[in-house]
Scaffold this active site. Structure first.
Site, short mmCIF file in Angstrom:
data_model
loop_
_atom_site.label_atom_id
_atom_site.label_comp_id
_atom_site.label_asym_id
_atom_site.label_seq_id
_atom_site.Cartn_x
_atom_site.Cartn_y
_atom_site.Cartn_z
N GLN A 47 0.80 -1.22 0.00
CA GLN A 47 0.00 0.00 0.00
C GLN A 47 0.84 1.28 0.00
O GLN A 47 0.35 2.34 -0.38
CB GLN A 47 -0.95 0.01 1.19
CG GLN A 47 -0.29 0.09 2.55
CD GLN A 47 -1.31 0.14 3.67
OE1 GLN A 47 -2.51 0.19 3.44
NE2 GLN A 47 -0.82 0.14 4.91
N SER A 48 2.12 1.22 0.40
CA SER A 48 2.93 2.42 0.50
C SER A 48 4.31 2.20 -0.10
O SER A 48 4.96 1.18 0.19
CB SER A 48 3.08 2.86 1.96
OG SER A 48 4.04 3.89 2.08
N MET A 51 7.12 1.49 2.34
CA MET A 51 7.13 0.24 3.11
C MET A 51 7.63 -0.94 2.29
O MET A 51 7.44 -2.09 2.68
CB MET A 51 5.72 -0.06 3.64
CG MET A 51 5.30 0.87 4.77
SD MET A 51 6.34 0.70 6.26
CE MET A 51 5.82 -0.92 6.81
N THR A 55 7.83 -4.00 7.60
CA THR A 55 7.95 -3.29 8.88
C THR A 55 9.38 -3.27 9.39
O THR A 55 9.89 -2.23 9.82
CB THR A 55 7.03 -3.94 9.92
OG1 THR A 55 5.66 -3.74 9.53
CG2 THR A 55 7.24 -3.34 11.30
N HIS A 454 38.17 -16.98 23.27
CA HIS A 454 38.42 -16.14 24.44
C HIS A 454 39.14 -14.86 23.98
O HIS A 454 40.04 -14.92 23.15
CB HIS A 454 39.30 -16.89 25.45
CG HIS A 454 39.70 -16.06 26.63
ND1 HIS A 454 38.86 -15.87 27.72
CD2 HIS A 454 40.83 -15.36 26.89
CE1 HIS A 454 39.48 -15.10 28.60
NE2 HIS A 454 40.68 -14.78 28.12
#
Length: 475
Positions: A47-48, A51, A55, A454
Site C-alpha cells: 500500500q505504500s 514500506m 515493517t 576467548h
C-alpha cells in the site's frame, strides 16, 4: 544517501497471476521471489512506497537497532539533541537504501508485478486494488496475506485526542529528540525506546500498570532490567492507572493513580503509547472471501498457515503468532513447502525460538523461564549468575559493561536445557548458541564442557552451566 523513487506505474485494469502477495514484509517478499524464480506469475501488492521491504526494514527492527547502536557508540562530543538528529539522518539513509534494494529484488524479476496500492477481497480468488487513481482486479490461484500489525491505542482517557501522543512508528519518523518522554507500557517496545532515548540524554518516565516491567520475564530478571534502566536515568512507576491525558500549549500532562492510590501528574513533550500491536486486517474485506478472524482480529490459520480458505495463507504478524521477523521468514518456508513440495513442514516444527530486547545491555531468552519450568513439576537444576561475578568471562569488562545476569533452567533427570535468559553484553548473539543446542538435543553438560573463543561472551556457558544446582538448594 537516498534512493530514486520507482517510475510511475502503468498497470492493466485486470491481472491474472499464480500468486498474489498482500504486503511486502519478510515472509511475503521472500516467497514472492522464490515462486517467481520457479516461473510463477506473481503480484506483490504494497500500500505504500515507503514500506517496500516491510515493517522490519522501515519502521521496526532496522531503524530502532540503528538508533540504539548510535546511542551507545557515536557522537559522544555532541549534545544529545544533535546526536539524535545525526543518528536519525543515518537511519533514514539506511532504511532508504534497504527499501530500494528490496523493491529492486522483486521488480527486476520478469514474472513479478509490483503494485503500490491498497488491496481488498472481492471474493476468495479476486482482489480489488486501488493504486492511486486507478483500480484494477487481480485474480490469483494462491493468495498470501502478509499485512503485519499496527500499534494499538486502547481507549485511555485523552490518549487518542492528545497532540503529543505518538506510536513507535510516529516517534521513529521524528528527527527531534524529546526533552521529556513519557512511555506508557512496560513491555519490549516500551523498554527499548526508554533505554535508547535515555542514552540520547532525554528525561524518560515509564508508566506500567502491572507490578513490574517485563511481566513475561522472571521477577529477578525484570528487577535487574529495571535497575539498569534506573541507573541510566529512567524513572519507572509501576502499579499505576492512567486516568487522563490533557494538553496545554506545548506539552501533555499524564495523570495517573500510583500504587498507593495517590493521584500524580507528569508533564511530557512526547508520550509514547507502547501498549501492544494488533493484526492489520482493516480494509481487507475478509468477509467477502470467507476468511475467519479471532477475537483479537488475527487471521485464523492452521499449522500450514492456511486460512479458512485453503488457497489463502496468512503469514507474519497478521496471523497472531510471535511478532518476529525471523518467524515471518519461517512462515515463508512453511508456505513454500506446502506449495511446491510435500507440505510436511508446519508451525509445530518450531522449537526453541529465541527473542531479544535491545536495551543496553540487551535481554535475550530462549525456552522456559524459571517460573514456567517450575510449573511443569519436573525436577530442576537452576543456575543464576551475576555477570560481574563471572571472573572467567572478562569480555563484559573489556567493553565496560559487566551489568546484568544469566539464568539457566535444566531438567535434572535428562540434562535437557529447558531455558536460558541472558541480560548481558552481546546476549542477542550468544542466545542463538543455546537455541541451536536446544533444537538439536545438545545437553547442558555438553555446553558446559565445550571449547569457546576467548575473550568472548559465549564462554559464559562454561561458567553458567557449571553452577547448576538442584532447585531446592537455591537460596
Amino acid at each position: 544517501m537516498t534512493t530514486e523513487a520507482p517510475e510511475p506505474q502503468t498497470l492493466p485494469t485486470t491481472l491474472d497471476v499464480d500468486l498474489a502477495v498482500i504486503g511486502f514484509g519478510k515472509g511475503g517478499k521472500t516467497l514472492a521471489a522464490a515462486m517467481a524464480k520457479r516461473g510463477a506469475r506473481v503480484a506483490m501488492i504494497e500500500q505504500s512506497d515507503q514500506m517496500y521491504g516491510g515493517t522490519c526494514i522501515n519502521i521496526g527492527c532496522v531503524p530502532t537497532k540503528a538508533l540504539v547502536y548510535d546511542a551507545e557508540n557515536t557522537g559522544g562530543d555532541l549534545p544529545g539533541p544533535d546526536r539524535y538528529r545525526q543518528a536519525t539522518r543515518r537511519t533514514d539513509d539506511l532504511t532508504a537504501l534497504l527499501r530500494g534494494k528490496n523493491f529492486a529484488m522483486l521488480d527486476t524479476l520478469d514474472t513479478v508485478t509490483v503494485i503500490t496500492g491498497t488491496a481488498a477481497f472481492t471474493d476468495a480468488h479476486t482482489l480489488t486494488v486501488q493504486a492511486g487513481d486507478d483500480t484494477m482486479q487481480v485474480t490469483a490461484r494462491t493468495i498470501v496475506i502478509n499485512t503485519g500489525a499496527d500499534p494499538d491505542l486502547p481507549p485511555l482517557p485523552g490518549l487518542r485526542e492528545s497532540a503529543h501522543v505518538v506510536t513507535s512508528t510516529q516517534l521513529l519518523a521524528r528527527d527531534e529528540r524529546p526533552d521529556h518522554l513519557v512511555v506508557i507500557g512496560g513491555g519490549y517496545v516500551a523498554v527499548e525506546f526508554a533505554s535508547m532515548h535515555a542514552a540520547f540524554g532525554a528525561q524518560v518516565t515509564v508508566l506500567e500498570r502491572g507490578d513490574r516491567i517485563l511481566r513475561t520475564e522472571d521477577a529477578d530478571v525484570a528487577a535487574a532490567a529495571a535497575d539498569i534502566l534506573t541507573s541510566s536515568g529512567v524513572t519507572i512507576r509501576t502499579g499505576v492507572t492512567i486516568t487522563g491525558i490533557k494538553d496545554d500549549d506545548d506539552r501533555a500532562h499524564v495523570t495517573y493513580t500510583d500504587d498507593n492510590g495517590v493521584e500524580q501528574t507528569v508533564p511530557a513533550d512526547t508520550v509514547l503509547a507502547a501498549l501492544g500491536r494488533r493484526p492489520h486486517t482493516d480494509g481487507l474485506n475478509l468477509v467477502a472471501a470467507g476468511i475467519r478472524t479471532d477475537h483479537r482480529g488475527a487471521i485464523v490459520v492452521d499449522e500450514h498457515l492456511r486460512t479458512s480458505q485453503p488457497h489463502v495463507y496468512a503469514i507474519g504478524d497478521v496471523n497472531g503468532g510471535p511478532q518476529f521477523t525471523y518467524v515471518s521468514l519461517d512462515d515463508y518456508r512453511i508456505v513454500l513447502d506446502d506449495l511446491v513440495s510435500t507440505g510436511a513442514r508446519t508451525t509445530a516444527d518450531r522449537k526453541a525460538v529465541a527473542s531479544a530486547l535491545f536495551m543496553t545491555p540487551p535481554l535475550a531468552r530462549v525456552g522456559l523461564t524459571e517460573t514456567e519450568a517450575r510449573a511443569t513439576g519436573r525436577p530442576l537444576l537452576l543456575a543464576v549468575r551475576q555477570v560481574a561475578d563471572m571472573a572467567t568471562v572478562p569480555r563484559a569488562r573489556i567493553v565496560h559493561d559487566p551489568r546484568g545476569l544469566m539464568k539457566a533452567v535444566v531438567d535434572a533427570e535428562t540434562d535437557q536445557i529447558l531455558g536460558v535468559t541472558m541480560l548481558s553484553h552481546d546476549s542477542h548473539e550468544t542466545i542463538n548458541t543455546v537455541a541451536l543446542a536446544m533444537r538439536h538435543g545438545i545437553t547442558a553438560t555438553q555446553l558446559r564442557d565445550e571449547i569457546y573463543t576467548h575473550p568472548s561472551m559465549t564462554e559464559a556457558f562454561n561458567d553458567l552451566f557449571a553452577n547448576l544446582k538442584p532447585l531446592q538448594e537455591q537460596s
